[in-house]
Design an enzyme around this catalytic site. Structure first.
Site, PDB file in Angstrom:
ATOM      1  N   CYS A   1       4.634  14.435   0.474  1.00 39.43           N
ATOM      2  CA  CYS A   1       4.535  15.713  -0.230  1.00 39.43           C
ATOM      3  C   CYS A   1       3.422  16.574   0.347  1.00 39.43           C
ATOM      4  O   CYS A   1       2.291  16.110   0.513  1.00 39.43           O
ATOM      5  CB  CYS A   1       4.281  15.475  -1.715  1.00 39.43           C
ATOM      6  SG  CYS A   1       4.097  17.014  -2.648  1.00 39.43           S
TER       7      CYS A   1
ATOM      8  N   ASP B   1      14.079  26.608 -13.306  1.00 41.09           N
ATOM      9  CA  ASP B   1      15.153  25.617 -13.375  1.00 41.09           C
ATOM     10  C   ASP B   1      14.513  24.255 -13.554  1.00 41.09           C
ATOM     11  O   ASP B   1      13.291  24.139 -13.633  1.00 41.09           O
ATOM     12  CB  ASP B   1      16.030  25.667 -12.120  1.00 41.09           C
ATOM     13  CG  ASP B   1      15.399  24.899 -10.988  1.00 41.09           C
ATOM     14  OD1 ASP B   1      14.165  25.034 -10.832  1.00 41.09           O
ATOM     15  OD2 ASP B   1      16.092  24.168 -10.276  1.00 41.09           O
TER      16      ASP B   1
ATOM     17  N   CYS C   1       5.813  10.992  -2.973  1.00 44.77           N
ATOM     18  CA  CYS C   1       4.474  11.584  -2.896  1.00 44.77           C
ATOM     19  C   CYS C   1       3.847  11.392  -1.511  1.00 44.77           C
ATOM     20  O   CYS C   1       2.991  12.188  -1.098  1.00 44.77           O
ATOM     21  CB  CYS C   1       3.577  10.993  -3.973  1.00 44.77           C
ATOM     22  SG  CYS C   1       4.199  11.271  -5.656  1.00 44.77           S
TER      23      CYS C   1
ATOM     24  N   TYR D   1      18.762  31.344 -15.706  1.00 48.50           N
ATOM     25  CA  TYR D   1      18.483  30.808 -14.388  1.00 48.50           C
ATOM     26  C   TYR D   1      19.242  31.565 -13.300  1.00 48.50           C
ATOM     27  O   TYR D   1      18.667  32.013 -12.303  1.00 48.50           O
ATOM     28  CB  TYR D   1      18.802  29.301 -14.292  1.00 48.50           C
ATOM     29  CG  TYR D   1      18.884  28.911 -12.843  1.00 48.50           C
ATOM     30  CD1 TYR D   1      17.721  28.800 -12.090  1.00 48.50           C
ATOM     31  CD2 TYR D   1      20.114  28.785 -12.194  1.00 48.50           C
ATOM     32  CE1 TYR D   1      17.777  28.543 -10.732  1.00 48.50           C
ATOM     33  CE2 TYR D   1      20.171  28.532 -10.840  1.00 48.50           C
ATOM     34  CZ  TYR D   1      19.009  28.406 -10.122  1.00 48.50           C
ATOM     35  OH  TYR D   1      19.071  28.180  -8.785  1.00 48.50           O
TER      36      TYR D   1
ATOM     37  N   CYS E   1      -2.255  17.716  -6.111  1.00 46.50           N
ATOM     38  CA  CYS E   1      -1.375  17.483  -7.260  1.00 46.50           C
ATOM     39  C   CYS E   1      -2.093  16.792  -8.420  1.00 46.50           C
ATOM     40  O   CYS E   1      -2.604  15.679  -8.280  1.00 46.50           O
ATOM     41  CB  CYS E   1      -0.176  16.632  -6.828  1.00 46.50           C
ATOM     42  SG  CYS E   1       0.967  16.263  -8.179  1.00 46.50           S
TER      43      CYS E   1
ATOM     44  N   GLU F   1      25.157  29.684  -6.792  1.00 45.49           N
ATOM     45  CA  GLU F   1      24.352  29.317  -7.957  1.00 45.49           C
ATOM     46  C   GLU F   1      25.220  28.803  -9.099  1.00 45.49           C
ATOM     47  O   GLU F   1      24.866  27.840  -9.761  1.00 45.49           O
ATOM     48  CB  GLU F   1      23.515  30.511  -8.432  1.00 45.49           C
ATOM     49  CG  GLU F   1      22.469  30.988  -7.437  1.00 45.49           C
ATOM     50  CD  GLU F   1      21.457  29.907  -7.080  1.00 45.49           C
ATOM     51  OE1 GLU F   1      21.345  28.902  -7.824  1.00 45.49           O
ATOM     52  OE2 GLU F   1      20.782  30.058  -6.056  1.00 45.49           O
TER      53      GLU F   1
ATOM     54  N   CYS G   1       9.830  15.985  -4.806  1.00 41.96           N
ATOM     55  CA  CYS G   1       9.271  15.728  -6.136  1.00 41.96           C
ATOM     56  C   CYS G   1      10.404  15.473  -7.110  1.00 41.96           C
ATOM     57  O   CYS G   1      10.589  16.181  -8.097  1.00 41.96           O
ATOM     58  CB  CYS G   1       8.433  16.931  -6.578  1.00 41.96           C
ATOM     59  SG  CYS G   1       7.405  16.612  -8.026  1.00 41.96           S
TER      60      CYS G   1
END
Length: 297
Positions: free
Chosen positions: A206, A141, A203, A123, A212, A40, A196
Site C-alpha cells: 500500500c 462508495d 498493506c 453514487y 495509515c 457505473e 485496501c
DNA sequence: ATCCGGGGCA
DNA sequence: TGCCCAGGAT
C-alpha cells in the site's frame, strides 16, 4: 481543509494511481459520458472484471442513449446476461429514454438532473459528475468509505448507508482543483478495490501504509462482520427469479416458455408462482393467458 | 430495513 | 460454506 499529512497522502495516492490504475475501457477519456454512466450502472454491486466484456459488447450495440432507448426490452434483458440484478437493465433503458426525450439525447451535466434519472442514485450521479464531466464532487462508495475510515480514522467503516460524518470527511479531504479531485476520487476507489480490500488488505504493497491510522492501530476489527448476515442465495426468490430469466434468455428471439416448462424450473410451486408474479410486476417477463412466459417487447 | 443476481475467493 | 462486491428503490 487539508493538513500536511492529508496532502502527503493525496500526493502518494495520485502517484500510485498513475502507475497502477487498471486499464478499463471506459477510462482515460476513451468513453463518452453515456458510456461512463453505463459502466457505473453495470458496476453497481458487480466487480469490474465481470463488467468489462458486457460493457464492451453493450456499447458496440447501443453506443448512445438514443440507440438504447429504441431497443426492444427483450434484447436489453438478454444482453444484460448474467450480470445480475436485471432490473438495472430495465432502469438503464428507462434512463436512456428519459435522456433521449427530455435532454435531446445528451446526458445532463448537473448532479440534481443526473440523480433524478432512473437507476441513478447518489453514487452514480457523483461518479458521472467526477469521472465523465471532471467536476469537483465527493464520490462516496463502499471502497472510498472503507479507505477513508481506515486511513484517516483508523477504524473499519460501519455497515449501512453513509453517515453524515463520513460525507463531511469525504468533502473535507477532496482536493480543491477539479482535475486533482477527479484523480483523488478514482485513486481512493481504486486503492479500495485492489489493495485496501475488505477482508485481506495488502498493506505490504500500500502506497500510504506509512500514513495509515488503521495500520498504526494494529488494524482493529479487521475482517469482523460489519454488515448484517446476508440472505443466503440458495433457495431464495432471487435464485428462482434467476432461473426463470435464464430460461427465457435462452429462448430464440420472440420465443415463449410453456407453462409446463416453467413448472419444471422449480419444485416449490407457491414460490415459483410468486417469483413469476414479481418478475411480471418488475416488467421483466410477460405472462400469457395460458400461463406461458416471454420477455417483454 | 429489505429486497434485488451471480460470480469469485479463502 | 461465508463473505464480498464502483448501489438503488421501496
Amino acid at each position: 481543509m487539508m493538513n500536511d499529512t492529508d496532502t502527503d497522502i493525496a500526493l502518494r495516492l495520485a502517484a500510485w494511481w498513475e502507475s497502477n490504475a487498471r486499464d478499463l475501457p471506459w477510462r482515460f477519456g476513451r468513453a463518452t459520458a453515456w458510456g461512463v454512466l453505463v459502466s457505473e450502472v453495470m458496476s453497481q454491486q458487480t466487480q469490474m472484471s465481470r463488467v468489462v466484456p458486457y460493457w464492451t459488447a453493450w456499447m458496440e450495440r447501443w453506443p448512445d442513449a438514443r440507440a438504447l432507448a429504441a431497443a426492444p426490452k427483450a434484447e436489453v434483458i438478454t444482453a444484460w446476461g448474467r450480470l445480475g440484478y436485471p432490473r438495472r437493465a430495465l432502469r438503464l433503458q428507462e434512463c436512456a429514454r428519459t435522456v433521449a426525450e427530455r435532454y435531446d439525447g445528451e446526458l445532463p451535466r448537473t448532479y440534481d438532473e443526473l440523480v433524478a434519472l432512473p437507476g441513478v442514485g447518489d453514487y452514480t450521479a457523483s461518479a458521472v459528475m467526477s469521472f465523465a464531466f471532471g467536476e469537483r464532487i465527493a464520490v462516496i462508495d463502499t471502497n472510498i468509505r472503507r479507505v477513508l475510515a481506515r486511513a484517516f480514522r483508523g477504524e473499519e467503516s460501519l455497515g449501512g448507508s453513509a453517515s453524515q460524518v463520513e460525507r463531511e470527511m469525504a468533502r473535507r479531504l477532496l482536493p480543491e482543483s477539479d482535475k486533482v479531485s477527479v484523480v483523488w476520487n478514482q485513486a481512493v476507489m481504486e486503492l479500495g478495490a485492489t489493495v485496501c480490500m475488505a477482508k485481506a488488505p495488502l498493506c505490504e504493497s500500500c502506497p500510504i501504509a506509512g500514513q495509515c491510522a488503521f495500520l498504526r492501530n494494529g488494524r482493529p476489527g479487521l475482517g469482523q462482520r460489519r454488515t448484517r448476515p446476508r440472505q443466503r442465495f440458495q433457495g431464495t426468490d432471487r435464485q428462482v427469479r434467476g432461473l426463470v430469466l435464464e430460461a427465457l434468455r435462452g429462448l430464440p428471439s420472440g420465443g415463449t416458455l410453456e407453462r409446463a416448462r416453467v413448472e419444471r424450473l422449480w419444485e416449490d410451486r407457491v414460490q415459483l408462482d410468486a417469483c413469476v408474479a414479481s418478475l411480471d410486476d418488475d416488467g421483466l417477463v410477460e405472462m400469457l393467458p395460458d400461463g406461458s412466459l416471454r420477455l417483454p417487447e
